[in-house]
Design a protein around this motif. Structure first.
Motif, PDB file in Angstrom:
ATOM      1  N   GLU A 162       0.829  -1.202   0.000  1.00 17.58           N
ATOM      2  CA  GLU A 162       0.000   0.000   0.000  1.00 17.58           C
ATOM      3  C   GLU A 162       0.866   1.256   0.000  1.00 17.58           C
ATOM      4  N   LEU A 163       1.925   1.221   0.836  1.00 16.22           N
ATOM      5  CA  LEU A 163       2.835   2.368   0.901  1.00 16.22           C
ATOM      6  C   LEU A 163       3.526   2.580  -0.445  1.00 16.22           C
ATOM      7  N   LEU A 164       3.947   1.479  -1.063  1.00 17.82           N
ATOM      8  CA  LEU A 164       4.604   1.563  -2.367  1.00 17.82           C
ATOM      9  C   LEU A 164       3.662   2.167  -3.414  1.00 17.82           C
ATOM     10  N   THR A 165       2.406   1.739  -3.394  1.00 12.27           N
ATOM     11  CA  THR A 165       1.433   2.219  -4.372  1.00 12.27           C
ATOM     12  C   THR A 165       1.144   3.713  -4.205  1.00 12.27           C
ATOM     13  N   HIS A 166       0.984   4.134  -2.959  1.00 16.35           N
ATOM     14  CA  HIS A 166       0.532   5.508  -2.707  1.00 16.35           C
ATOM     15  C   HIS A 166       1.666   6.513  -2.483  1.00 16.35           C
ATOM     16  N   ALA A 167       2.838   6.031  -2.051  1.00 13.92           N
ATOM     17  CA  ALA A 167       3.915   6.974  -1.729  1.00 13.92           C
ATOM     18  C   ALA A 167       5.186   6.739  -2.534  1.00 13.92           C
ATOM     19  N   GLY A 168       5.321   5.556  -3.134  1.00 14.85           N
ATOM     20  CA  GLY A 168       6.486   5.296  -3.964  1.00 14.85           C
ATOM     21  C   GLY A 168       7.587   4.525  -3.252  1.00 14.85           C
ATOM     22  N   GLU A 169       8.531   4.032  -4.055  1.00 15.29           N
ATOM     23  CA  GLU A 169       9.607   3.183  -3.546  1.00 15.29           C
ATOM     24  C   GLU A 169      10.492   3.913  -2.539  1.00 15.29           C
ATOM     25  N   GLU A 170      10.692   5.214  -2.754  1.00 17.78           N
ATOM     26  CA  GLU A 170      11.571   5.967  -1.854  1.00 17.78           C
ATOM     27  C   GLU A 170      11.050   5.943  -0.422  1.00 17.78           C
ATOM     28  N   GLN A 171       9.741   6.047  -0.253  1.00 19.87           N
ATOM     29  CA  GLN A 171       9.158   6.029   1.086  1.00 19.87           C
ATOM     30  C   GLN A 171       9.297   4.650   1.733  1.00 19.87           C
ATOM     31  N   VAL A 172       9.169   3.606   0.932  1.00 20.80           N
ATOM     32  CA  VAL A 172       9.354   2.248   1.450  1.00 20.80           C
ATOM     33  C   VAL A 172      10.788   2.076   1.935  1.00 20.80           C
TER      34      VAL A 172
END
Length: 228
Positions: free
Chosen positions: A92-102
């Motif tokens: 969910e984090l990857l989808t909504h915030a992108g790889e950098e946030q993960v």
């Protein structure tokens, strides 16, 4: 009674207490169709292992009875799917915030672990730090061990990976662990085997720095020279 039957009866009793709540010896014996003495034998073992606890139930008439229920330790004996929830949240984090946030999430976990363990390794020799790190990993469920090779280097092996399902999908987890080891040990650390790549264990070769600033490895030196 055979060992397999013993184990099976124990599982049935644990499941019974999990699904039916606190039960008396007589209730469990009646449900299982065995003697109370047989039930007590299992309960004594489980109580000794810290899996169950007894409370006294006082009744209006008659003698008080003991009711047995599971402890927090017993909870680990039942199936858990924490990794599925973790993967769903990361996806969910990857989808909504992108790889950098993960990646920042994994980096933040690494920094928390550094803050937690760095002080206890200060002033230790490399061998002592390797031993300390092994204990830390064992406490985390990694089934770790270390040895010193003939050439004076150290080998750290991990035979279990509690975060394997996460690490298979998100390589940043393994990368942050490697960087954590390098910083905690203040040494050159190379991962030579990895369970996420099909190996039967994760192995790390550890040796003192051959020069450069503490915590600097050949990889970090190459990165800095390529960026200059």
């Amino acid at each position: 009674m055979s060992k397999d039957q013993d184990s099976s009866t124990r599982k049935v009793l644990l499941t019974m207490m999990k699904t039916k709540g606190p039960l008396s010896v007589s209730e469990m014996a009646k449900r299982l169709g065995v003697t109370e003495m047989a039930v007590r034998r299992h309960l004594n073992t489980m109580e000794r292992d810290g899996l169950i606890e007894a409370t006294i139930s006082r009744q209006a008439m008659g003698r008080p009875s003991h009711l047995y229920s599971l402890t927090v330790l017993a909870d680990d004996l039942f199936p858990k799917n924490y990794h599925l929830l973790t993967l769903d949240l990361l996806d969910e984090l990857l989808t909504h915030a992108g790889e950098e946030q993960v990646n920042r999430l994994f980096e933040g976990r690494k920094e928390k672990m550094l803050d937690k363990y760095a002080d206890q390794m200060k002033g230790q020799t490399l061998e002592e730090r390797v031993s300390e790190l092994t204990e830390i990993q064992n406490a985390g469920g990694y089934m770790a061990s270390w040895e010193k090779s003939d050439d004076g280097e150290y080998i750290l092996n991990e035979y279990n990976c509690p975060i394997a399902q996460v690490a298979i999908r998100y390589e940043e987890a393994c990368k942050c662990e490697l960087n954590l080891f390098r910083t905690l040990l203040q040494a050159d650390v190379e991962r030579t085997d990895c369970m996420t790549k099909g190996a039967c264990r994760c192995s790390y070769r550890i040796k003192p720095h051959e020069g450069g600033a503490p915590g600097e490895t050949a990889e970090t030196k190459n990165d800095s020279s390529s960026s200059s």
